[in-house]
Write an enzyme that holds these catalytic residues in place. Structure first.
Site, short mmCIF file in Angstrom:
data_model
loop_
_atom_site.label_atom_id
_atom_site.label_comp_id
_atom_site.label_asym_id
_atom_site.label_seq_id
_atom_site.Cartn_x
_atom_site.Cartn_y
_atom_site.Cartn_z
N SER A 76 0.82 -1.21 0.00
CA SER A 76 0.00 0.00 0.00
C SER A 76 0.86 1.26 0.00
O SER A 76 1.67 1.48 0.91
CB SER A 76 -0.92 0.03 1.22
N HIS A 85 -3.07 0.77 -4.78
CA HIS A 85 -2.58 -0.38 -5.54
C HIS A 85 -2.94 -0.16 -7.01
O HIS A 85 -4.11 -0.25 -7.39
CB HIS A 85 -3.21 -1.68 -5.02
N HIS A 112 -5.76 -9.36 -2.05
CA HIS A 112 -5.97 -9.67 -0.64
C HIS A 112 -7.14 -10.62 -0.45
O HIS A 112 -8.12 -10.58 -1.21
CB HIS A 112 -6.26 -8.39 0.16
N TYR A 147 -9.31 -10.43 1.84
CA TYR A 147 -10.51 -9.68 2.20
C TYR A 147 -11.24 -9.09 0.99
O TYR A 147 -12.40 -8.69 1.09
CB TYR A 147 -10.19 -8.58 3.22
N GLU A 148 -10.57 -9.05 -0.16
CA GLU A 148 -11.24 -8.57 -1.38
C GLU A 148 -12.16 -9.62 -1.98
O GLU A 148 -12.91 -9.32 -2.92
CB GLU A 148 -10.20 -8.15 -2.41
N ALA A 154 2.54 -2.44 4.22
CA ALA A 154 2.26 -1.50 5.31
C ALA A 154 1.73 -2.31 6.48
O ALA A 154 0.90 -3.20 6.30
CB ALA A 154 1.24 -0.47 4.86
N MET A 183 -2.30 -7.41 6.62
CA MET A 183 -3.33 -8.18 5.93
C MET A 183 -2.83 -8.79 4.62
O MET A 183 -3.64 -9.06 3.72
CB MET A 183 -4.54 -7.29 5.66
N SER A 184 -1.52 -9.02 4.50
CA SER A 184 -0.99 -9.50 3.21
C SER A 184 0.32 -10.23 3.41
O SER A 184 0.69 -10.59 4.53
CB SER A 184 -0.77 -8.30 2.28
N ASN A 242 1.25 2.71 11.31
CA ASN A 242 0.46 3.13 12.46
C ASN A 242 0.88 2.27 13.65
O ASN A 242 1.45 1.18 13.47
CB ASN A 242 -1.05 3.00 12.21
N HIS A 272 -6.83 4.18 6.66
CA HIS A 272 -6.05 3.85 5.47
C HIS A 272 -5.28 5.05 4.92
O HIS A 272 -4.19 4.90 4.38
CB HIS A 272 -6.96 3.27 4.38
#
Length: 297
Positions: free
Chosen positions: A32, A65, A89, A91-92, A119, A222-223, A246, A272
């Protein structure tokens, strides 16, 4: 089916490459906001292929992306590389194997090294926004409950049925990052640690942050891990770098019986845009390190 499709995709990519780019040696996955790594490529030759044109590729739907493959040369040694500007991902809505399908294509192209960037949220005490973490281990939370990129029948043409992962992250490549930082004079904080892979797309609750910290994770995202697993299954060496965008909130929420203002619930809350902003600030350093490492491969 995957072997045949990934081989078809590799042939399609090669059919669009000039002679100087026919044998890419490194694949780089840009996380990201980290697509600026493409600026480390030579201006020419350079080939850009949108994901929509590539057999078997999905389409990335996440802001930050770009959704295209870029093939070019890196460094004074003009090392041929493939860049993924955006990843897929779980989640997509993609299944876990599909998120790592591009790595199968890279293996078919004859690529020997995967560099993955992402990230991530910082879990370890002392981590700050803008720090880098070089992965030396991971915690595959979805994989522990069955959502694994190697689930299903094994294709021995890629790798063995039960691949070990205790050596997932190349020591030589990690040492290369340390050397590059010294040579470039980069003062940004750089750590090594364990990355916890979670499904998303929600950021973690306070209790989940405390749990992940308790079981040994230093950062969470998440990746990346499906790509790492498939890369190792296919015999690729792996370097993975997290940009801490973060710092995850772990303190318990204020009690409804306390006099703490309700706005304190928002303290440290991730978003995000924060991820993209931090990535933009750090992009030049990450780009320089990766170029330095790749140039010596």
């Amino acid at each position: 089916m995957v072997f045949q499709l990934s081989n078809e995709c590799a042939d399609y990519i090669k059919s669009h490459l000039p002679e100087e780019l026919q044998q890419p040696r490194v694949a780089i996955v840009c996380g990201s906001g980290l697509g600026g790594i493409v600026n480390g490529l030579a201006a020419s030759p350079r080939v850009v292929l949108p994901y929509e044109s590539l057999p078997g590729f999905s389409v990335s739907t996440v802001v930050g992306h770009a959704g295209k493959l870029v093939v070019g040369l890196v460094g004074d040694n003009r090392v041929p590389v493939v860049l993924m500007l955006g990843r897929f991902h779980f989640y997509e809505g993609h299944d876990m194997a599909a998120t790592a399908y591009p790595v199968r294509v890279f293996a078919q192209l004859g690529i020997k090294t995967l560099i993955a960037t992402n990230a991530a949220g910082g879990l370890r005490s002392g981590f700050q926004v803008g720090d880098l973490m070089v992965l030396n281990d991971h915690l595959n939370m979805p994989g522990l409950v069955g959502f694994h990129p190697l689930r299903g029948s094994n294709d021995d043409r890629f790798g063995v049925r039960f691949p070990p992962l205790s050596d997932a992250y190349s020591l030589e490549l990690r040492q290369g990052v340390r050397t590059a930082l010294k040579e470039l004079g980069i003062s940004r904080n750089v750590h090594e640690g364990t990355y916890a892979f979670v499904c998303g797309p929600t950021y973690e609750t306070r209790t989940e942050v405390r749990y992940l910290t308790a079981v040994g994770a230093d950062a969470v995202g998440m990746s990346t891990i499906p790509e790492v697993i498939v890369a190792r299954h296919s015999g690729l060496d792996v370097l993975a770098i997290s940009l801490i965008t973060n710092v995850a909130v772990s303190v318990k929420p204020p009690s409804a019986h306390s006099a703490v203002p309700a706005t304190s619930m928002e303290d440290g809350m991730a978003n995000h845009q924060e991820v993209l902003d931090a990535a933009l600030e750090a992009a030049n350093d990450i780009q320089a390190v990766i170029v330095q490492v790749v140039n010596k491969l």
